[in-house]
Scaffold this motif. Sequence first.
Motif, PDB file in Angstrom:
ATOM      1  N   LYS A  45      70.067  71.942  34.922  1.00  0.00           N
ATOM      2  CA  LYS A  45      70.656  71.431  36.277  1.00  0.00           C
ATOM      3  C   LYS A  45      71.717  72.324  36.638  1.00  0.00           C
ATOM      4  N   ASN A  46      72.883  72.602  35.721  1.00  0.00           N
ATOM      5  CA  ASN A  46      73.849  73.392  35.928  1.00  0.00           C
ATOM      6  C   ASN A  46      73.443  74.656  36.639  1.00  0.00           C
ATOM      7  N   GLU A  47      72.166  75.207  36.087  1.00  0.00           N
ATOM      8  CA  GLU A  47      71.771  76.650  36.687  1.00  0.00           C
ATOM      9  C   GLU A  47      70.900  76.177  37.975  1.00  0.00           C
ATOM     10  N   GLY A  48      70.803  75.021  38.299  1.00  0.00           N
ATOM     11  CA  GLY A  48      70.097  74.724  39.657  1.00  0.00           C
ATOM     12  C   GLY A  48      68.620  74.508  39.661  1.00  0.00           C
ATOM     13  N   VAL A  49      67.856  74.330  38.167  1.00  0.00           N
ATOM     14  CA  VAL A  49      66.632  74.197  37.824  1.00  0.00           C
ATOM     15  C   VAL A  49      66.184  72.882  38.540  1.00  0.00           C
ATOM     16  N   ASP A  50      65.071  72.960  39.223  1.00  0.00           N
ATOM     17  CA  ASP A  50      64.606  71.623  39.581  1.00  0.00           C
ATOM     18  C   ASP A  50      63.073  71.391  38.933  1.00  0.00           C
ATOM     19  N   THR A  51      62.555  72.345  38.290  1.00  0.00           N
ATOM     20  CA  THR A  51      61.174  71.971  37.790  1.00  0.00           C
ATOM     21  C   THR A  51      61.057  72.717  36.544  1.00  0.00           C
ATOM     22  N   ILE A  52      60.343  72.017  35.415  1.00  0.00           N
ATOM     23  CA  ILE A  52      59.850  72.769  34.382  1.00  0.00           C
ATOM     24  C   ILE A  52      58.359  72.626  34.281  1.00  0.00           C
ATOM     25  N   PHE A  53      57.673  73.524  33.686  1.00  0.00           N
ATOM     26  CA  PHE A  53      56.241  73.658  33.518  1.00  0.00           C
ATOM     27  C   PHE A  53      56.093  73.611  31.932  1.00  0.00           C
ATOM     28  N   THR A  54      54.994  72.533  31.358  1.00  0.00           N
ATOM     29  CA  THR A  54      54.914  72.114  30.237  1.00  0.00           C
ATOM     30  C   THR A  54      53.649  71.620  29.720  1.00  0.00           C
ATOM     31  N   LEU A  55      53.489  71.520  28.346  1.00  0.00           N
ATOM     32  CA  LEU A  55      52.330  70.735  27.964  1.00  0.00           C
ATOM     33  C   LEU A  55      52.850  69.721  26.774  1.00  0.00           C
ATOM     34  N   GLN A  81      49.269  78.202  28.341  1.00  0.00           N
ATOM     35  CA  GLN A  81      49.195  79.611  28.636  1.00  0.00           C
ATOM     36  C   GLN A  81      49.428  79.038  30.333  1.00  0.00           C
ATOM     37  N   VAL A  82      49.041  78.210  30.851  1.00  0.00           N
ATOM     38  CA  VAL A  82      48.980  77.845  32.274  1.00  0.00           C
ATOM     39  C   VAL A  82      50.631  77.642  32.564  1.00  0.00           C
ATOM     40  N   ALA A  83      51.196  76.984  31.643  1.00  0.00           N
ATOM     41  CA  ALA A  83      52.595  76.705  32.028  1.00  0.00           C
ATOM     42  C   ALA A  83      53.583  77.895  32.070  1.00  0.00           C
ATOM     43  N   ALA A  84      53.162  78.777  30.877  1.00  0.00           N
ATOM     44  CA  ALA A  84      53.989  80.110  31.237  1.00  0.00           C
ATOM     45  C   ALA A  84      53.813  80.857  32.402  1.00  0.00           C
ATOM     46  N   VAL A 100      59.554  77.181  31.137  1.00  0.00           N
ATOM     47  CA  VAL A 100      58.296  77.039  30.589  1.00  0.00           C
ATOM     48  C   VAL A 100      58.969  76.140  29.038  1.00  0.00           C
ATOM     49  N   VAL A 101      58.480  74.945  28.649  1.00  0.00           N
ATOM     50  CA  VAL A 101      58.895  74.221  27.399  1.00  0.00           C
ATOM     51  C   VAL A 101      57.764  74.186  26.912  1.00  0.00           C
ATOM     52  N   THR A 102      57.529  74.463  25.465  1.00  0.00           N
ATOM     53  CA  THR A 102      56.060  74.352  24.737  1.00  0.00           C
ATOM     54  C   THR A 102      56.730  73.649  23.472  1.00  0.00           C
ATOM     55  N   THR A 103      55.751  72.939  22.874  1.00  0.00           N
ATOM     56  CA  THR A 103      56.071  72.311  21.527  1.00  0.00           C
ATOM     57  C   THR A 103      55.801  73.650  20.505  1.00  0.00           C
ATOM     58  N   ALA A 104      55.979  73.215  19.044  1.00  0.00           N
ATOM     59  CA  ALA A 104      55.845  74.321  18.073  1.00  0.00           C
ATOM     60  C   ALA A 104      54.446  74.788  17.997  1.00  0.00           C
ATOM     61  N   GLY A 130      59.673  74.052  20.663  1.00  0.00           N
ATOM     62  CA  GLY A 130      60.335  72.855  19.918  1.00  0.00           C
ATOM     63  C   GLY A 130      60.162  74.021  18.455  1.00  0.00           C
ATOM     64  N   GLN A 131      60.409  73.069  17.405  1.00  0.00           N
ATOM     65  CA  GLN A 131      60.215  73.427  15.966  1.00  0.00           C
ATOM     66  C   GLN A 131      60.518  72.275  15.276  1.00  0.00           C
ATOM     67  N   GLY A 132      60.046  72.363  14.088  1.00  0.00           N
ATOM     68  CA  GLY A 132      60.340  71.449  13.102  1.00  0.00           C
ATOM     69  C   GLY A 132      61.522  71.195  12.569  1.00  0.00           C
ATOM     70  N   GLY A 133      62.095  69.752  12.239  1.00  0.00           N
ATOM     71  CA  GLY A 133      63.570  69.777  12.030  1.00  0.00           C
ATOM     72  C   GLY A 133      64.068  70.704  10.901  1.00  0.00           C
ATOM     73  N   ILE A 134      65.358  71.042  10.934  1.00  0.00           N
ATOM     74  CA  ILE A 134      66.163  71.801  10.223  1.00  0.00           C
ATOM     75  C   ILE A 134      66.181  71.344   8.706  1.00  0.00           C
ATOM     76  N   THR A 135      66.041  70.301   8.646  1.00  0.00           N
ATOM     77  CA  THR A 135      66.098  69.550   7.221  1.00  0.00           C
ATOM     78  C   THR A 135      64.652  69.568   6.638  1.00  0.00           C
TER      79      THR A 135
END
Length: 246
Positions: A45-55, A81-84, A100-104, A130-135
Amino acid sequence: MTAVISESKVAPGAVSSTTADDTLKRKSRDAGVVSGGHLVARALKNEGVDTIFTLCGGHIIDIYDGCIDEGIRIIDVRHEQVAAHAADGYARQTGKLGVVVTTAGPGCTNAVTGIATAFRSESPVLHIGGQGGITQHMMGSLQDLPHTEMMRPITKFSEGVRSTERVADMVSMAIRACFAGAPGPAYLEIPRDVLDREIDISKAVIPAAGQYRASVKSLGDVADIEKLADILVQAERPVVLYGGQV
């Protein structure tokens, strides 16, 4: 031989579960408490982003929650692939940052072609993965892959966040890389436990908007501009070829 089975300490009527408690439990509504996913949204939001693409993926759920609170539109597609490619196209058409936001695991690798395209086209795209937990590092967590290593050759910046306190700071750092010099994509990996964890907001590093990267472009050399003008004036059939970043 007699087996001894201890009795459960769960109260009558209660349901005992340890599956995804970090995500499924009710988040704090204390204004002084913030989660990693909400810090991602605040930085965007600080960067002015108003939209993200994701699955939609389990590793990144809390980012969606934060985006809803910050009024950021979430476009959920059928394939990463569409999101990117959509984030790349959005950046080219608007001049703003594409996100673009993707899972692991395959979620990240499915976006590789779109990010490679953005890299060669000098398009500012932030890929948050995303990524599995550090733990669970090196324990075979769900869809665990070396994302940052794979993304490094086709991005200007490829790093992971290791503490919730640094989430917004690292998002801002990745965005700065997208626009420094020739524009291009950046990759930022955020493990699930870092995203889901809640901290006191006073401990979060949140760069002030507009103060962590250059806000203007460098000026051209005056003498070179004069030479170019002379060439154009004297040309019989002037032709100008320019790329998408001009």
